[in-house]
Design a protein around this motif. Structure first.
Motif, PDB file in Angstrom:
ATOM      1  N   ALA A   7       0.896  -1.217   0.170  1.00 40.28           N
ATOM      2  CA  ALA A   7      -0.018  -0.006   0.027  1.00 40.28           C
ATOM      3  C   ALA A   7       0.803   1.097  -0.005  1.00 40.28           C
ATOM      4  O   ALA A   7       0.486   2.378  -0.693  1.00 40.28           O
ATOM      5  CB  ALA A   7      -0.916  -0.082   1.267  1.00 40.28           C
ATOM      6  N   ILE A   8       1.937   1.172   0.715  1.00 41.20           N
ATOM      7  CA  ILE A   8       2.871   2.197   0.694  1.00 41.20           C
ATOM      8  C   ILE A   8       3.452   2.491  -0.475  1.00 41.20           C
ATOM      9  O   ILE A   8       3.774   3.721  -0.955  1.00 41.20           O
ATOM     10  CB  ILE A   8       3.951   2.173   1.930  1.00 41.20           C
ATOM     11  CG1 ILE A   8       3.056   2.243   3.511  1.00 41.20           C
ATOM     12  CG2 ILE A   8       5.077   3.305   2.035  1.00 41.20           C
ATOM     13  CD1 ILE A   8       4.186   1.896   4.551  1.00 41.20           C
ATOM     14  N   LEU A   9       3.884   1.426  -1.004  1.00 37.25           N
ATOM     15  CA  LEU A   9       4.723   1.510  -2.305  1.00 37.25           C
ATOM     16  C   LEU A   9       3.727   2.039  -3.370  1.00 37.25           C
ATOM     17  O   LEU A   9       4.241   3.028  -4.275  1.00 37.25           O
ATOM     18  CB  LEU A   9       5.391   0.352  -2.878  1.00 37.25           C
ATOM     19  CG  LEU A   9       6.533  -0.340  -2.068  1.00 37.25           C
ATOM     20  CD1 LEU A   9       6.679  -1.549  -2.346  1.00 37.25           C
ATOM     21  CD2 LEU A   9       7.808   0.685  -1.984  1.00 37.25           C
ATOM     22  N   LEU A  10       2.518   1.544  -3.371  1.00 36.66           N
ATOM     23  CA  LEU A  10       1.628   2.121  -4.492  1.00 36.66           C
ATOM     24  C   LEU A  10       1.214   3.371  -4.301  1.00 36.66           C
ATOM     25  O   LEU A  10       1.359   4.351  -5.526  1.00 36.66           O
ATOM     26  CB  LEU A  10       0.343   1.349  -4.307  1.00 36.66           C
ATOM     27  CG  LEU A  10       0.418  -0.407  -5.060  1.00 36.66           C
ATOM     28  CD1 LEU A  10      -0.970  -0.923  -4.564  1.00 36.66           C
ATOM     29  CD2 LEU A  10       0.449   0.210  -6.391  1.00 36.66           C
ATOM     30  N   PHE A  11       1.074   3.935  -3.149  1.00 38.12           N
ATOM     31  CA  PHE A  11       1.178   5.382  -2.938  1.00 38.12           C
ATOM     32  C   PHE A  11       2.122   6.150  -3.362  1.00 38.12           C
ATOM     33  O   PHE A  11       1.955   7.277  -4.035  1.00 38.12           O
ATOM     34  CB  PHE A  11       0.638   5.599  -1.478  1.00 38.12           C
ATOM     35  CG  PHE A  11       0.671   7.046  -0.877  1.00 38.12           C
ATOM     36  CD1 PHE A  11      -0.812   7.497  -1.125  1.00 38.12           C
ATOM     37  CD2 PHE A  11       1.409   7.970  -0.830  1.00 38.12           C
ATOM     38  CE1 PHE A  11      -1.033   8.937  -0.787  1.00 38.12           C
ATOM     39  CE2 PHE A  11       1.379   9.334  -0.263  1.00 38.12           C
ATOM     40  CZ  PHE A  11       0.130   9.830  -0.445  1.00 38.12           C
ATOM     41  N   LEU A  12       3.541   5.669  -3.083  1.00 42.36           N
ATOM     42  CA  LEU A  12       4.678   6.576  -3.460  1.00 42.36           C
ATOM     43  C   LEU A  12       4.630   6.559  -5.084  1.00 42.36           C
ATOM     44  O   LEU A  12       4.983   7.850  -5.650  1.00 42.36           O
ATOM     45  CB  LEU A  12       5.985   6.076  -2.739  1.00 42.36           C
ATOM     46  CG  LEU A  12       5.827   6.435  -1.377  1.00 42.36           C
ATOM     47  CD1 LEU A  12       7.207   5.738  -0.647  1.00 42.36           C
ATOM     48  CD2 LEU A  12       6.046   7.689  -1.106  1.00 42.36           C
ATOM     49  N   VAL A  13       4.233   5.416  -5.678  1.00 43.36           N
ATOM     50  CA  VAL A  13       4.440   5.367  -6.984  1.00 43.36           C
ATOM     51  C   VAL A  13       3.497   6.304  -7.948  1.00 43.36           C
ATOM     52  O   VAL A  13       3.719   7.196  -8.600  1.00 43.36           O
ATOM     53  CB  VAL A  13       4.058   4.060  -7.509  1.00 43.36           C
ATOM     54  CG1 VAL A  13       3.693   3.798  -9.060  1.00 43.36           C
ATOM     55  CG2 VAL A  13       5.415   3.283  -7.533  1.00 43.36           C
ATOM     56  N   GLN A  14       2.261   6.355  -7.106  1.00 42.26           N
ATOM     57  CA  GLN A  14       1.146   7.294  -7.604  1.00 42.26           C
ATOM     58  C   GLN A  14       1.737   8.521  -7.505  1.00 42.26           C
ATOM     59  O   GLN A  14       1.433   9.632  -8.219  1.00 42.26           O
ATOM     60  CB  GLN A  14      -0.182   6.800  -6.801  1.00 42.26           C
ATOM     61  CG  GLN A  14      -0.633   5.757  -7.179  1.00 42.26           C
ATOM     62  CD  GLN A  14      -1.284   5.678  -8.414  1.00 42.26           C
ATOM     63  OE1 GLN A  14      -2.001   6.264  -9.077  1.00 42.26           O
ATOM     64  NE2 GLN A  14      -0.882   4.482  -9.274  1.00 42.26           N
ATOM     65  N   ALA A  15       2.177   9.014  -6.229  1.00 44.95           N
ATOM     66  CA  ALA A  15       2.628  10.201  -5.912  1.00 44.95           C
ATOM     67  C   ALA A  15       3.736  10.977  -7.065  1.00 44.95           C
ATOM     68  O   ALA A  15       3.627  12.049  -7.471  1.00 44.95           O
ATOM     69  CB  ALA A  15       3.193  10.481  -4.485  1.00 44.95           C
ATOM     70  N   TYR A  16       4.716  10.064  -7.210  1.00 45.53           N
ATOM     71  CA  TYR A  16       5.548  10.415  -8.232  1.00 45.53           C
ATOM     72  C   TYR A  16       5.241  10.860  -9.532  1.00 45.53           C
ATOM     73  O   TYR A  16       5.281  11.959 -10.169  1.00 45.53           O
ATOM     74  CB  TYR A  16       6.751   9.441  -8.187  1.00 45.53           C
ATOM     75  CG  TYR A  16       7.886   9.691  -9.340  1.00 45.53           C
ATOM     76  CD1 TYR A  16       8.616  10.577  -9.088  1.00 45.53           C
ATOM     77  CD2 TYR A  16       7.798   9.104 -10.631  1.00 45.53           C
ATOM     78  CE1 TYR A  16       9.574  11.100 -10.105  1.00 45.53           C
ATOM     79  CE2 TYR A  16       8.468   9.341 -11.561  1.00 45.53           C
ATOM     80  CZ  TYR A  16       9.619  10.290 -11.508  1.00 45.53           C
ATOM     81  OH  TYR A  16      10.522  10.817 -12.495  1.00 45.53           O
ATOM     82  N   TYR A  17       4.506   9.656 -10.029  1.00 42.64           N
ATOM     83  CA  TYR A  17       3.918  10.179 -11.407  1.00 42.64           C
ATOM     84  C   TYR A  17       2.919  11.064 -11.552  1.00 42.64           C
ATOM     85  O   TYR A  17       2.902  11.766 -12.504  1.00 42.64           O
ATOM     86  CB  TYR A  17       3.265   8.789 -11.936  1.00 42.64           C
ATOM     87  CG  TYR A  17       4.632   7.816 -12.459  1.00 42.64           C
ATOM     88  CD1 TYR A  17       5.458   8.018 -13.496  1.00 42.64           C
ATOM     89  CD2 TYR A  17       4.862   6.651 -11.694  1.00 42.64           C
ATOM     90  CE1 TYR A  17       6.410   7.249 -13.934  1.00 42.64           C
ATOM     91  CE2 TYR A  17       5.913   5.843 -11.811  1.00 42.64           C
ATOM     92  CZ  TYR A  17       6.824   6.294 -13.112  1.00 42.64           C
ATOM     93  OH  TYR A  17       7.753   5.550 -13.263  1.00 42.64           O
ATOM     94  N   GLY A  18       2.122  11.315 -10.622  1.00 42.37           N
ATOM     95  CA  GLY A  18       1.093  12.381 -10.436  1.00 42.37           C
ATOM     96  C   GLY A  18       1.877  13.751 -10.331  1.00 42.37           C
ATOM     97  O   GLY A  18       1.548  14.819 -11.105  1.00 42.37           O
ATOM     98  N   GLY A  19       2.857  13.928  -9.427  1.00 43.46           N
ATOM     99  CA  GLY A  19       3.518  15.033  -9.240  1.00 43.46           C
ATOM    100  C   GLY A  19       4.469  15.464 -10.436  1.00 43.46           C
ATOM    101  O   GLY A  19       4.594  16.594 -10.983  1.00 43.46           O
TER     102      GLY A  19
END
Length: 254
Positions: free
Chosen positions: A168-180
């Motif tokens: 869940a943490i890794l998915l959130f960080l991946v989403q955060a990077y590509y969204g940013g």
């Protein structure tokens, strides 16, 4: 990277200040309306997808094997939990990109307006040839980011069978990077070519992550989802401009 990540978080307070000071709220209209329509569609879609994943895992274990009923129920329960995580992140990916595609022209205008306020940079005006080239360039960036985002999200989802909390943490960080990174590109399109923008994103992962963490966090709430894109666009523009003008030799990279 860590320094830029934490610094990116602080730009959200600057973004609120700028929105109020310069009355930029009209840029919220299109992404907000698009978000409302997508949220309503999502709630209708989510339960059906979760049920399918849950039923599929429940049927994986053969009925004629030992403890078939108990193990089948256990797998079904696990499928429900993993299905919720996967489906929510998959829907966030899709919602995020759909809203971004619809609102992209308005977010480019918002980013350009912020650029004018901060730097005094004048608009180049509308030219059809430039509009077409910018559109093609923007699509290339968007497709590139989407493909990589889906790939890493799928890889991480496979790991969820072994380390669910970390997933869940890794998915959130991946989403955060590509969204940013996508939010940064509303600024980069005025300063860099396609290759230059890709290189800038690689060199400034902390900027993307710092912008993306609050962005994805807001997307996971109903009210936050309505304002996430324009607010994050302003924050990303402010931070990206600072980095660009601190490294003027990198501008207009071909």
């Amino acid at each position: 990277m860590v320094r830029n990540t934490f610094k990116g978080l602080s730009y959200y307070s600057n973004a609120f200040t700028m929105l109020f000071k310069h009355n930029l709220w009209m840029y919220f209209l299109v992404p907000t309306l698009a978000s409302i329509l997508i949220i309503l569609t999502t709630f209708k879609t989510r339960s059906g997808l979760v049920d399918r994943i849950q039923n599929w895992l429940g049927d994986v274990y053969p009925e004629n094997w030992f403890f078939a009923e108990q193990i089948g129920k256990g797998l079904s329960s696990i499928g429900g939990a993993l299905g919720e995580i996967f489906v929510w992140f998959l829907l966030i990916i899709l919602m995020k990109h759909i809203v971004m595609v619809i609102a992209s022209p308005f977010m480019s205008l918002l980013s350009e307006k912020v650029d004018q306020i901060v730097t005094g940079r004048k608009s180049d005006g509308f030219r059809m040839d430039k509009f077409i080239s910018d559109l093609i360039r923007g699509l290339r960036i968007a497709v590139r980011l989407l493909i990589r985002e889906l790939f890493w999200s799928f890889v991480i989802f496979l790991l969820s069978f072994f380390i669910p909390p970390v997933t869940a943490i890794l998915l959130f960080l991946v989403q955060a990077y590509y969204g940013g990174a996508a939010n940064m590109d509303f600024t980069l399109e005025r300063y860099y070519s396609y290759k230059g923008s890709v290189q800038f994103m690689k060199d400034n992962k902390g900027v993307a992550l710092g912008n993306g963490i609050p962005y994805i966090g807001m997307l996971m709430t109903v009210f936050g989802f309505l304002i996430a894109l324009p607010l994050s666009t302003v924050a990303a523009t402010l931070h990206t401009l600072e980095v660009i003008h601190s490294r003027p030799e990198m501008a207009m990279v071909e």
